[in-house]
Design a protein around this motif. Structure first.
Motif, PDB file in Angstrom:
ATOM      1  N   UNK A  24       0.857  -1.186   0.000  1.00 43.44           N
ATOM      2  CA  UNK A  24       0.000   0.000   0.000  1.00 43.44           C
ATOM      3  C   UNK A  24       0.891   1.234   0.000  1.00 43.44           C
ATOM      4  N   UNK A  25       0.727   2.079  -0.989  1.00 38.03           N
ATOM      5  CA  UNK A  25       1.526   3.293  -1.088  1.00 38.03           C
ATOM      6  C   UNK A  25       1.012   4.353  -0.115  1.00 38.03           C
ATOM      7  N   UNK A  26       1.931   5.145   0.416  1.00 39.37           N
ATOM      8  CA  UNK A  26       1.564   6.271   1.274  1.00 39.37           C
ATOM      9  C   UNK A  26       2.350   7.498   0.835  1.00 39.37           C
ATOM     10  N   UNK A  27       1.622   8.555   0.524  1.00 39.36           N
ATOM     11  CA  UNK A  27       2.242   9.800   0.070  1.00 39.36           C
ATOM     12  C   UNK A  27       1.739  10.955   0.929  1.00 39.36           C
ATOM     13  N   UNK A  28       2.650  11.740   1.464  1.00 37.81           N
ATOM     14  CA  UNK A  28       2.285  12.975   2.167  1.00 37.81           C
ATOM     15  C   UNK A  28       2.558  14.143   1.225  1.00 37.81           C
ATOM     16  N   UNK A  29       1.542  14.948   0.990  1.00 38.47           N
ATOM     17  CA  UNK A  29       1.684  16.122   0.122  1.00 38.47           C
ATOM     18  C   UNK A  29       1.503  17.368   0.980  1.00 38.47           C
ATOM     19  N   UNK A  30       2.490  18.251   0.928  1.00 40.84           N
ATOM     20  CA  UNK A  30       2.527  19.418   1.810  1.00 40.84           C
ATOM     21  C   UNK A  30       2.441  20.711   0.989  1.00 40.84           C
ATOM     22  N   UNK A  31       1.227  21.241   0.788  1.00 42.52           N
ATOM     23  CA  UNK A  31       1.102  22.490   0.032  1.00 42.52           C
ATOM     24  C   UNK A  31       1.489  23.705   0.870  1.00 42.52           C
ATOM     25  N   UNK A  32       1.978  24.712   0.163  1.00 46.04           N
ATOM     26  CA  UNK A  32       2.219  26.004   0.785  1.00 46.04           C
ATOM     27  C   UNK A  32       0.972  26.868   0.665  1.00 46.04           C
ATOM     28  N   UNK A  33       1.162  28.168   0.505  1.00 45.92           N
ATOM     29  CA  UNK A  33       0.039  29.110   0.471  1.00 45.92           C
ATOM     30  C   UNK A  33      -0.871  28.829  -0.725  1.00 45.92           C
ATOM     31  N   UNK A  34      -2.118  28.515  -0.437  1.00 49.96           N
ATOM     32  CA  UNK A  34      -3.101  28.226  -1.480  1.00 49.96           C
ATOM     33  C   UNK A  34      -4.377  28.996  -1.164  1.00 49.96           C
ATOM     34  N   UNK A  35      -4.918  29.654  -2.177  1.00 49.04           N
ATOM     35  CA  UNK A  35      -6.107  30.477  -1.951  1.00 49.04           C
ATOM     36  C   UNK A  35      -7.373  29.618  -2.058  1.00 49.04           C
ATOM     37  N   UNK A  36      -7.844  29.176  -0.907  1.00 53.99           N
ATOM     38  CA  UNK A  36      -9.092  28.415  -0.789  1.00 53.99           C
ATOM     39  C   UNK A  36      -9.882  29.052   0.348  1.00 53.99           C
ATOM     40  N   UNK A  37     -10.722  28.284   1.014  1.00 52.22           N
ATOM     41  CA  UNK A  37     -11.429  28.794   2.186  1.00 52.22           C
ATOM     42  C   UNK A  37     -10.556  28.743   3.437  1.00 52.22           C
ATOM     43  N   UNK A  38      -9.316  28.286   3.286  1.00 51.13           N
ATOM     44  CA  UNK A  38      -8.428  28.069   4.429  1.00 51.13           C
ATOM     45  C   UNK A  38      -8.329  29.292   5.342  1.00 51.13           C
ATOM     46  N   UNK A  39      -7.959  30.435   4.776  1.00 52.42           N
ATOM     47  CA  UNK A  39      -7.776  31.635   5.602  1.00 52.42           C
ATOM     48  C   UNK A  39      -9.105  32.189   6.098  1.00 52.42           C
ATOM     49  N   UNK A  40     -10.160  32.023   5.309  1.00 53.38           N
ATOM     50  CA  UNK A  40     -11.480  32.482   5.742  1.00 53.38           C
ATOM     51  C   UNK A  40     -11.920  31.711   6.986  1.00 53.38           C
ATOM     52  N   UNK A  41     -11.625  30.412   7.004  1.00 54.89           N
ATOM     53  CA  UNK A  41     -11.938  29.596   8.184  1.00 54.89           C
ATOM     54  C   UNK A  41     -11.057  29.998   9.353  1.00 54.89           C
ATOM     55  N   UNK A  42      -9.762  30.174   9.087  1.00 51.99           N
ATOM     56  CA  UNK A  42      -8.821  30.534  10.162  1.00 51.99           C
ATOM     57  C   UNK A  42      -9.230  31.823  10.845  1.00 51.99           C
ATOM     58  N   UNK A  43      -9.677  32.792  10.061  1.00 51.23           N
ATOM     59  CA  UNK A  43     -10.034  34.108  10.611  1.00 51.23           C
ATOM     60  C   UNK A  43     -11.539  34.251  10.856  1.00 51.23           C
ATOM     61  N   UNK A  44     -12.199  33.113  11.013  1.00 51.13           N
ATOM     62  CA  UNK A  44     -13.609  33.069  11.441  1.00 51.13           C
ATOM     63  C   UNK A  44     -14.524  33.930  10.558  1.00 51.13           C
ATOM     64  N   UNK A  45     -14.293  33.865   9.245  1.00 49.20           N
ATOM     65  CA  UNK A  45     -15.162  34.548   8.305  1.00 49.20           C
ATOM     66  C   UNK A  45     -14.786  35.983   7.983  1.00 49.20           C
ATOM     67  N   UNK A  46     -13.662  36.472   8.506  1.00 47.92           N
ATOM     68  CA  UNK A  46     -13.216  37.842   8.227  1.00 47.92           C
ATOM     69  C   UNK A  46     -12.596  37.880   6.829  1.00 47.92           C
ATOM     70  N   UNK A  47     -13.374  38.329   5.851  1.00 49.08           N
ATOM     71  CA  UNK A  47     -12.942  38.292   4.454  1.00 49.08           C
ATOM     72  C   UNK A  47     -11.737  39.196   4.185  1.00 49.08           C
ATOM     73  N   UNK A  48     -11.667  40.341   4.837  1.00 47.72           N
ATOM     74  CA  UNK A  48     -10.554  41.257   4.616  1.00 47.72           C
ATOM     75  C   UNK A  48      -9.232  40.638   5.073  1.00 47.72           C
ATOM     76  N   UNK A  49      -9.235  40.048   6.261  1.00 46.83           N
ATOM     77  CA  UNK A  49      -8.027  39.382   6.755  1.00 46.83           C
ATOM     78  C   UNK A  49      -7.632  38.226   5.849  1.00 46.83           C
TER      79      UNK A  49
END
Length: 251
Positions: free
Chosen positions: A175-200
């Motif tokens: 069974x193959x196992x691959x860890x993929x580690x992305x850097x800065x990606x524009x998704x909902x990631x920061x919106x979730x982190x900042x609790x919906x603060x779109x400007x931040x």
């Protein structure tokens, strides 16, 4: 082509992965907490690509839900070729002494325990077939801790370590196992982190061109499309203007 299971498929990397694999002819199992989005994605993938889609509405953080929903899927859906452990989040950005413990719990429960619960359910099915490929979505934060990232970075470092452990334990079962580690990606990631603060959230990506969810999905698919004897163990990907979790050249 096969069956792929993607957790956290209602947005971002997960949705892009689901679309990419469906476009390649895979039948897709999609999971998520937001039922309306999950149902909409199921409808779109079925209509657009003519493949079979199994939509499972549950929270990876809750072991009983994972067992009750994922653990009881029909036998024909258990022949999973690719598991993409994508469900994850960052919550808050504060020093350790000011950290919100609810945020800590959410990150640990989702990023670490959720990945383990889902993997524990699926791996025996792969093991019985002596085949399969597990993709664990980590982060550049797994490789370098940054200020105020403390617990989030710790959870992604755990994903890195768990991936290494999985690779060792599953060697006898091919069974193959691959860890993929992305850097800065524009998704909902920061919106979730900042609790919906779109400007931040928008400020995070100013001054450089970030990765997109599709960029990550393309790399995920590539790793699973290689010959049977080839496995990419660990892969870090960033936008051109990013060196690691800390250094980004913004213009």
């Amino acid at each position: 082509m096969g069956i792929v299971l993607i957790t956290g498929a209602t947005a971002g990397f997960g949705e892009a992965c689901a679309t990419t694999y469906a476009g390649k002819g895979f039948d897709v199992i999609i999971t998520g907490r937001r039922k309306e989005r999950l149902d909409a994605l199921q409808t779109r993938l079925t209509q657009e690509f003519g493949i079979n889609v199994l939509a499972l509405n549950f929270d990876v953080r809750k072991e009983d839900e994972v067992k009750a929903v994922l653990g009881t899927i029909p036998e024909e859906w258990r022949k999973i070729d690719v598991l993409v452990n994508n469900a994850g989040l960052a919550a808050g950005l504060s020093t350790i002494d000011e950290g919100n413990t609810d945020d800590w719990d959410a990150m640990i429960d989702t990023n670490v325990k959720g990945l383990l619960y889902v993997s524990r359910t699926v791996i025996p099915w792969m093991r019985s077939r002596t085949m399969g490929h597990i993709i664990n979505i980590g982060s550049t934060a797994a490789k370098l801790v940054y200020a105020k990232g403390n617990v989030y970075c710790a959870t992604k470092a755990a994903v890195d370590a768990i991936s290494q452990g999985m690779r060792i334990d599953l060697l006898p079962y091919r069974i193959k196992v691959t860890a993929i580690h992305p850097g800065a990606a524009e998704t909902e990631f920061s919106l979730v982190r900042f609790k919906g603060d779109e400007d931040k959230a928008k400020d995070v990506y100013k001054g450089f061109i970030p990765l997109t969810a599709q960029d990550v999905a393309d790399v995920v698919y590539y790793c699973t499309s290689l010959p049977p004897h080839v496995c990419i163990n660990d892969l870090v990907m960033t936008p051109l203007q990013q060196a690691n979790a800390y250094y980004i050249d913004k213009k």
